[in-house]
Design an enzyme around this catalytic site. Structure first.
Site, mmCIF file in Angstrom:
data_model
loop_
_atom_site.group_PDB
_atom_site.id
_atom_site.type_symbol
_atom_site.label_atom_id
_atom_site.label_comp_id
_atom_site.label_asym_id
_atom_site.label_seq_id
_atom_site.Cartn_x
_atom_site.Cartn_y
_atom_site.Cartn_z
ATOM 1 C CD GLU A 56 0.929 -34.073 -14.193
ATOM 2 O OE1 GLU A 56 1.865 -33.310 -13.893
ATOM 3 O OE2 GLU A 56 0.336 -34.794 -13.389
ATOM 4 C CG ASP A 57 -2.199 -30.367 -14.376
ATOM 5 O OD1 ASP A 57 -2.359 -31.591 -14.318
ATOM 6 O OD2 ASP A 57 -1.595 -29.713 -13.503
ATOM 7 C CG ASP A 76 24.699 -25.532 17.224
ATOM 8 O OD1 ASP A 76 23.693 -25.416 17.947
ATOM 9 O OD2 ASP A 76 24.925 -26.526 16.529
#
Ligand code: MN
Length: 751
Positions: free
Chosen positions: A95-96, A279
């Site tokens: 992609e880059d 809890d």
């Protein structure tokens, strides 16, 4: 788990060293694969990516290659196969950089290239605004059905991006990325059962989206740590002692609720402090096989008191994402330190692995370090069904609501952008989600082109349009139904500044209604009951500030009562209790002597203050039944339930009395009498009754006066089961909206 993400990398040799660590860790779990094969696979991917990203920098100033390596480091938690690790290291190459998927496929297994291609497809989503969320979701699901490993890499990639998100220069984009992560990536990790990813992603989003709340919760957790460690150490010893050598226990550990879950619960329950959660942590016991899980459960239930309905058998009935475990909550472990319930989880090592890394627990490694994850699990089939049968993406969303976003809705802006809101949200929440000014000046809301009341509940896929008028401003009554904290905060800011006097009046009104109902009294002019609050003496302005807090619903009347000084409280009770007051004997512990004669109960049949599930005992001095009005007395030995008029409680500390009620007796809610003027037209009463019905208001009485000049005056006594002191304002807005014949209304009384 997370190394310091801010760490600046000095030179490339540090990254080389990281890769060597990755190799060692991979060999650690991939026992069937030769060391040199792992080394070769990781280093080849790394060298390739390093060359491809050469000269590129991250926004943090680090060389780009740090990002895929860190993502891979994180991914290793899932113990993935070699294909997945390689794909992770190479995930941004196509992609880059100038390199392509073909370049990758020449050098690596075809599956590595396929995963990289899948990832590239995922990141080509370039839609505006929130719309992106939905498309990314759909893309993620499609990719997941193709090859689950794509999504695992994507999650690791996103996690590292979240850790370094503060380096992103644009605050709006930062927020958008964090929201997308919270709405798409975290739910998917959850659906895949990858609990560690889900929590880690949520924590990072929470840190970016709510920095103040994040800091507050972290610092309160730090404060609690020592006390908690002491409790847990002791509890572990007690459990070990209990189990002795009768069966194998691999580990007893504990997990603390994640900051984001704590935040959500505090919002939902209106808690002010982390310590209000009982809890907050759970003790986890890992034993060797399933029969032993049940055996340990039996021992625990035998030694401490289990809480009914808190026991969950996820071994016999696994959760949809495959989670298995026994859960129970007991009271009485080391009671000197904690008399609240403690959650205990019991499971086998396999179940534990499944619980932590979910679907990734199904990785199996051949001798070449490759693996195929079965695509036939329940959820993959579910998602496939949705993708195959739904073309219309709005329908797709409402389908998704069921399986992924059970507590959220998606609605559309007129531009087609998507806004995500919690279920039950109103057009006001929608307006504030877009912009404060839009909310502050909204006058009309339209849903799918139709005007709706402002307290309308939005539904999935609806189109919402807000009409504004710059002369309009928010109404305090909005606070009684908005769902998002963003809307609440902005409305409060505005009205605290612009409508202080109205809020003081409203606060006085609400507190009076509460006092009148519970104690048969109202405030005097000097507000003297508030003179001493939270241990501080208040001046007139501060007393009014308290009324403002009640008026803007940031403080409940019951919490004020808890913070009152002894004397003020005593004067309230003494006026109320229909018995002769016996002066308190100083230093006489009246309550403790009853202890042996009482029966410990823990269920939700009594609501103490606002809480269910508080363990209590029934006092034998007055033995209240469900027909009696009751009060809870908090003594040294826990909570004791007395009849409201029991003489004994007056001898104790009155500030230990908490108003309580039987849960099967309807909550007192609010009863109010109004007068409304309507035009004399056929069917007008039916229309009014319809509105009352929609708002779940009960008509206790109704009187109709004869018409004069075409106008009729009706007096109604109404009851709502909610403690909503803004109900009258909402009703009038609704009547204006739904009944054209409605002219005016007047509130005669409320309590
Ligand atoms: Mn990336």
């Amino acid at each position: 788990m997370e190394k310091n993400p801010l760490l600046q990398i000095g030179d490339i040799s540090e990254i080389d060293a990281m890769v060597d660590v990755l190799v060692e860790r991979t060999c650690g779990y991939m026992k069937t694969v030769p060391h040199e094969m792992v080394h070769d696979a990781l280093w080849r991917a790394y060298e390739f990516a390093k060359k491809a990203h050469d000269g590129q920098m991250r926004k943090s100033g680090n060389p780009y290659i740090v990002h895929p390596v860190r993502a891979a480091e994180y991914l290793l938690m899932l113990k993935p196969d070699l294909v997945t690790i390689q794909a992770c290291i190479l995930h941004d190459v196509a992609e880059d950089t100038d390199f392509t998927i073909e370049d990758i496929s020449k050098e690596f297994w075809s599956e590595v290239a396929a995963i990289c291609e899948g990832l590239t497809k995922l990141s080509t989503i370039r839609y505006r605004g929130e719309e992106r969320t939905v498309w990314s979701l759909r893309k993620m699901l499609l990719a997941m059905v193709d090859d689950l490993r794509v999504v695992l890499v994507k999650l690791a990639d996103r996690y590292h991006n979240m850790c370094t998100l503060e380096f992103h220069p644009d605050p709006v984009k930062r927020e958008r990325i964090a929201l997308e992560t919270l709405n798409v990536y975290a739910p998917i990790a959850d659906r895949l059962g990858i609990f560690e990813f889900k929590e880690a992603l949520e924590t990072q989003c929470f840190r970016i989206l709510y920095p103040e709340e994040y800091k507050k919760i972290q610092s309160e957790l730090d404060e609690l740590r020592d006390k908690q460690n002491l409790f847990v150490t002791k509890a572990k010893d007690l459990i070990r002692e209990l189990i002795k050598d009768t069966l194998t226990v691999h580990d007893i550990s504990y997990r603390i609720k994640s900051p984001y879950s704590i935040f959500k619960k505090m919002e939902r329950k209106n808690y002010e402090h982390v310590s209000d959660l009982y809890d907050l942590f759970a003790i986890r016991i890992i034993t060797d096989n399933i029969p032993h899980c049940y055996e340990i459960l039996w021992m625990i239930h035998n030694s401490w008191t289990p809480i009914p309905r808190r026991f969950k058998d996820y071994i016999a009935l696994p959760k949809e994402n495959g989670y298995q475990s026994l859960h129970t909550s007991v009271v009485g472990i080391f009671p000197e330190f904690r008399n609240q319930p403690t959650e205990i989880q019991i499971r086998t090592p396999d179940m534990h692995r499944q619980a932590e890394i979910g679907i990734a627990a199904h990785f199996e490694y051949s001798e070449t370090g490759k693996s195929v994850i079965a695509n036939d699990t329940y959820w993959v089939r579910t998602i496939k069904n949705i993708l195959d049968n739904v073309n219309e993406w709005q329908e797709f969303l409402s389908e998704m609501k069921v399986s992924v976003f059970s507590d959220q809705i998606f609605v559309f802006t007129p531009n087609g952008d998507i806004i995500t809101l919690p279920k039950g949200s109103s057009p006001i929440d929608f307006a504030y989600a877009i912009h404060s000014e839009l909310g502050n000046h909204m006058i009309v809301a339209k849903v799918n082109g139709q005007v709706v009341p402002l307290d309308y509940h939005l539904r999935n896929g609806e189109n919402v349009q807000i009409v504004t008028d710059k002369n309009r401003s928010p109404s305090p009554s909005w606070l009684s139904f908005v769902k998002t904290s963003r809307a609440r905060d902005v409305i409060r800011q505005f009205i605290n500044r612009e409508q202080r006097d109205e809020l003081i009046d409203k606060g006085r009104f609400i507190l009076n209604s509460y006092l009148e109902h519970n104690y048969g009294r109202v405030l005097d002019k000097d507000l003297s009951i508030l003179r001493n609050l939270d241990g501080h003496m208040l001046d007139t302005k501060q007393k009014e500030d308290v009324l403002v807090q009640i008026g803007n619903l940031s403080r409940k009347p019951s919490s004020i009562l808890r913070a009152l000084h002894d004397d003020a409280l005593r004067s309230l009770w003494e006026r109320t209790l229909p018995v002769q007051v016996i002066p308190p004997k100083k230093g006489t512990p009246v309550v403790s002597k009853w202890t042996p004669e009482t029966q410990q109960e823990i269920d939700d049949s009594i609501i103490i203050g606002w809480e269910r599930d508080i363990p209590y005992k029934i006092a034998l001095c007055c033995t209240p039944t469900s027909k009696d009005r009751i009060v809870a007395y908090v003594g040294h030995n826990g909570v004791m339930i007395h009849r409201y008029d029991c003489k004994s409680i007056i001898q104790g500390d009155l500030d230990r009395c908490i108003p309580s009620r039987w849960s099967n007796v309807p909550q007192h809610g609010v009863t109010f009498i109004i007068e409304i003027v309507v035009e004399d037209k056929l069917g007008v009463l039916r229309k009014i009754t319809e509105v009352l019905y929609q708002m779940e208001l009960n008509i206790e009485s109704l009187s109709v006066a004869p018409f004069e000049n075409g106008l009729g005056k009706n007096q109604l006594t109404l009851h709502t089961k909610d403690e909503d002191y803004y109900i009258y304002d909402r009703l009038i807005e609704r009547l204006h909206f739904e009944v054209p014949e409605f002219k005016e209304g007047k509130l005669l009384s409320m309590k």
